[in-house]
Enzyme design. Structure first.
Site, mmCIF file in Angstrom:
data_model
loop_
_atom_site.group_PDB
_atom_site.id
_atom_site.type_symbol
_atom_site.label_atom_id
_atom_site.label_comp_id
_atom_site.label_asym_id
_atom_site.label_seq_id
_atom_site.Cartn_x
_atom_site.Cartn_y
_atom_site.Cartn_z
ATOM 1 N N HIS A 105 35.360 43.866 35.299
ATOM 2 C CA HIS A 105 33.965 43.729 34.851
ATOM 3 C C HIS A 105 33.155 44.841 35.734
ATOM 4 C CE1 HIS A 105 34.135 40.084 32.900
ATOM 5 N NE2 HIS A 105 34.572 39.301 33.695
ATOM 6 N N GLY A 148 41.464 42.183 40.658
ATOM 7 C CA GLY A 148 41.383 42.788 39.580
ATOM 8 C C GLY A 148 40.531 42.638 38.572
ATOM 9 N N LYS A 149 39.626 41.571 39.229
ATOM 10 C CA LYS A 149 38.460 40.958 38.077
ATOM 11 C C LYS A 149 37.007 41.916 38.040
ATOM 12 C CE LYS A 149 40.903 36.770 38.908
ATOM 13 N NZ LYS A 149 40.666 35.321 39.442
ATOM 14 N N VAL A 150 36.638 42.129 39.068
ATOM 15 C CA VAL A 150 35.223 42.713 39.368
ATOM 16 C C VAL A 150 35.432 44.398 39.903
ATOM 17 C CG1 VAL A 150 33.106 42.626 40.384
ATOM 18 C CG2 VAL A 150 34.041 40.518 39.522
ATOM 19 N N ASP A 155 38.017 35.501 35.081
ATOM 20 C CA ASP A 155 39.370 35.437 34.798
ATOM 21 C C ASP A 155 39.749 36.202 33.404
ATOM 22 O OD1 ASP A 155 40.259 34.227 37.197
ATOM 23 O OD2 ASP A 155 40.702 32.173 36.030
#
Lengths: 349, 349, 349, 349
Positions: free
Chosen positions: D273, D301-303, D258
């Site tokens: 990430h 949209g995090k990894v 997050d």
């Protein structure tokens, strides 16, 4: 547009337990928790089976293990007398090991294929997928046809799958085995019996169906699974101390556990399997045989509970560690060659 | 000290899909997520198979389902013409269904037995355990012996498991079926073929081993699994549109999927299975057949991908919902009786 | 090219336990095996908790349950006084329930999205995916901003998550709740406390981070998870008989089990949780808290073992059956309203 | 009758990745299938993160890993600068690592305890069980009390869990750390921040509840999880390239993923990430965060999806292989010490 060659590029290479060194790693697991501790104990039990000179070791194979790179491990277990009989699904022995012995290979599939979104495209290209691994379907058809030829070579009478697979070994010896590390070939050399109790459920099934259809009303070979059961039970009676090394569950697990009861039915008070280990990720809560504990098998009088261990780990990781440990501990040195194929063939004659 | 009777007290009772009403529940699942949505879709696909009058439905059974209370469900599927052929593990058909038809029962085991700590005690009492369910082993021995008797009644030639199971049905008809809802009995009445391609891997195996040993060098019955494969493939060729309802994986799944390829090998360009649903909790990440997706099967040319659905749910919960839904939607009304046993027996003659 | 609207078309609809009828189905499961029998027992234990008038019921929610169509079930459990306190992951309460209360919806994603091959495209379209379910990310940003507003409304002092969520309820009451069946709204009406012990780990976290940054060195609201623990422990001391209905594991499971020990630390010899049921598909063999058995929790002195049951079934199937059963058995009629929010707020003052 | 000493005899010993040699084994897995191939790829990605000098590595710990023998692995990752920040469940850091640093140990439980049949007896003896591992509950109470003491030492204001854990490190430095390989101690030395976003959900929770109660209306320390989130997000903004090595899922996974979104909310367009690996046996079909794929995280949209790999293997087996591989490949040599604790403390001041 992608071609077959675009996908079938990088081959699966088989793990070599002879060159690795996993003893320190596995020994360190003894005092950890969860799967590590269980894996260590299973490795130790396998080592113990091998040191118990009265104990015959039966290897059970379920799941697509050969296509996954474990072929040389099992071939080496035969070579180093770490196994006396094998009970397997047909796919491992025929579609995968014999297939590679005919000169074909398995291929590494790109990760995105796992999702199953490209299976229609693979279908068009005659590529078969096993999770993350690919096969040239046209080559597999040659394997089917070869089993048809082998069926034609045999007497038109009921055979055990063991007899059929022994003939596959002879076929390879005659025509030239194109793989250095074939289970079928190595078993032929060492006279280790291989049973596939559900033998029609693989590439051989296709060959047998073709044989069946071609022969029509003529005498034809049949595959007698009761004979499989009879033969393996005779080995249990002959060699009363037994240990089982099971990878996956399914028919090989059930069939092998059952020979204790079958021996009893034949009037022999054979002891339960003295040692038993199983590698599986199946969940016990579905109540199925594959996931059932070895303790549960003891209620059926099939497996003793002193030396039993389940290991919750996918086989491509667990087998190199457990088999590698037992190989490197060298408890198998000096084990007798049981050469049971010869024994069973004499019975037959 | 506990006696056998202390443990074998409360019987398993079989789920009745006729009396329940699950349509509203299952329909509500259509617009939820995860397993609920998948289960709804599988139920709908089964309903659709039944409404497609050209489509023959093959039911695949793996896992201990009959001992778990699902016997009446499958007997009713036969009764209401919701299934045209069955492919099963031997245990479901012989050790469990036929066993109950002989007048025996399965028993609810207390929860603490699951842990496996009392299996040695159960062993002493001749009680066999399937996870949370108990069986009187002495009764099971009678079942083994009965299969021996049936083997003795048959011609000493290779049989398909289907032929053997049909004879079990005749045996029940003659001697009196002691269960109202026997799959074997109902299949006998409706001439629905039942195949157990790994037939020696169950109670029948014990009967067959005994038969084999007793006959010695005399002519004896054998169980030809290639014949099973040939027969089921002939049905696929005869009735080219097919749908499969699979519970668990194992040999029944693989064997049934394979008949598409076998038909091709026999020169018939039969279409892939048009509909396919599978209930399983197996994890896809072990690469094994039981857990492999139906999409993966499409790369092998076995299953079409338009109407396929896996359901991640243990069968005792999923089967009442899926089969109950399809029963209550009544899409099966007016389906023809295919009576394939008669057809296959004529071929044989 | 696909647009956001192409994907966000068909909404998730929430299961209605009031209109269904599952008692006959669940009762029939009592004499089956495996998960069916376990599910029946869990449903019975929940019914028993509700009939035990001294027993307070704590509902624990982990996993994405609201987005999956279970919102109305939990809202109804509050309405019918079938639950006295809720401990949840933040996502269920803020990102999903409160989000829908603001007027937004979850959407059914097409099956092929599960494979993850289109996630980059979804990213472009500002669509977030939860397995087979879709969310408009721009709407989620509004939810984040609303929690920022709520943070700004509150005193700049440490709050329990319960206090914050109660304020969310007041905000909905003031501004108009746009969902008929909101957990937060219903909890506001019935004064049922909701705890999210890892409260920053959700949409509220984004609001709180924004609040934190905007306030700079000025006094600001903080979220004190120790206060959560203190408050829930006080309820345990106040109402010593407790039962827990757990869906999934994680922090809600651990936190709620721990209050027994916390009460002891505060000098109160509160009894273990008298009743406990958990729905989970987690595998016990990884040794983690989420999968750990309720028996294991009893070694820690947290859960009594007379009435405990784990159910191996994905929640979208198990919750309608278990909660529906308990609703329809009406053991909850006449249960007192505990209105614990008022009690805890008085303490605070 | 068994005593506590009968059970608490053989200690868990921690795996030493420095002395082992797993590179050949892991490299051989590259051309196998299933979990072996995935494990190899994850090990390679971790090695790649370490060689990418701009990349900060965040280690996420969920599940009982320290009690299982993995403490020295994580302590060594800190020592060799193979990790820059840790996000964990509280149990690993407080109940297990800090507990051992106070001089206590975890014990190997006999296999039969796993079944849960002896948990009432363990309860009597004040022994807590984690699957196959045992803890002296009286020693754990001392750990709770020590966290109470530490709470009393700190200013009565909102703290991040990181600040509290840093104080635990100082406490060990002052009073003498009784374990050679403590994560908390090593993090203190190297100024590596450790976050437990659900900090009250562990032994520290008991200390904090006691502190809270003892202080009454007096000013007291509080644990601000929003501050945790703010601090970790600041690190992301400070060091925009990040990789995450996740063991298990839960709050550490969600919280760490997050921060990409949180950075955006703070007005910083931080990249996803860049690298992400996760070891878990959780099944994706329950739709929960712990089991959700890293591809799914990319829809949020995090990894990023170029270097991400899930590994299906229980951690006690996978961690020695993956961390051992990366250690022995020595890509970490010359990595800078980020000493983020000092940075964050300066911010605070």
């Amino acid at each position: 547009m992608a071609t077959k060659q675009d996908f079938l590029r990088e081959t699966i290479e088989h793990y070599d337990l002879v060159s690795g060194d996993v003893v320190a790693l596995v020994d360190a697991m003894a005092r950890m928790a969860y799967s590590a501790r269980d894996l260590h104990r299973a490795a130790q039990i396998y080592d113990r089976m091998l040191r118990d000179k009265d104990c015959a070791v039966i290897l059970c194979l379920a799941g697509s293990l050969i296509s996954a790179g474990l072929k040389k491990v099992f071939a080496d277990l035969i070579r180093y007398r770490m196994v006396d009989a094998i009970v397997s699904t047909g796919a491992n022995i025929v579609d995968q090991d014999f297939f590679e012995a005919l000169g074909y290979r398995h291929y590494i599939g790109p990760d995105y294929l796992k999702a199953g979104m490209n299976d229609a495209a693979l279908r068009e290209l005659h590529i078969d997928r096993i999770y993350d691994t690919l096969i040239d379907e046209d080559e597999l058809r040659v394997c089917d046809e070869t089993t048809h030829k082998i069926a034609d070579r045999l007497d038109p009478r009921p055979h055990s799958s063991r007899e059929f697979i022994a003939e596959m070994g002879r076929y390879l010896a005659e025509t030239g085995c194109k793989s250095r590390d074939s289970i079928v070939m190595e078993a032929h050399r060492e006279e280790v019996p291989i049973f596939c109790p559900a033998f029609s459920d693989c590439s051989a099934g296709f060959g047998l169906v073709a044989h069946h259809a071609a022969r029509g009303k003529e005498p034809k070979l049949s595959l007698d699974s009761a004979k499989d059961f009879y033969e393996l039970t005779r080995l249990k009676i002959k060699n009363r101390e037994t240990g089982i090394f099971m990878i996956g569950g399914g028919v090989p697990k059930n069939f092998t556990q059952d020979i204790v009861v079958a021996a009893e039915i034949l009037g022999d008070d054979a002891p339960m399997h003295k040692y038993a280990i199983q590698i599986t990720v199946a969940d016990v809560r579905d109540g199925a045989l594959s996931s059932s504990t070895l303790k549960e098998a003891s209620s059926w009088g099939k497996v003793d509970t002193v030396y039993e261990q389940m290991v919750f780990c996918e086989a491509t990781i667990a087998v190199p560690l457990i088999a590698g440990y037992a190989y490197q501990k060298r408890g198998w040195e000096g084990r007798p060659a049981r050469r049971w194929n010869a024994l069973l063939d004499r019975d037959q004659a």
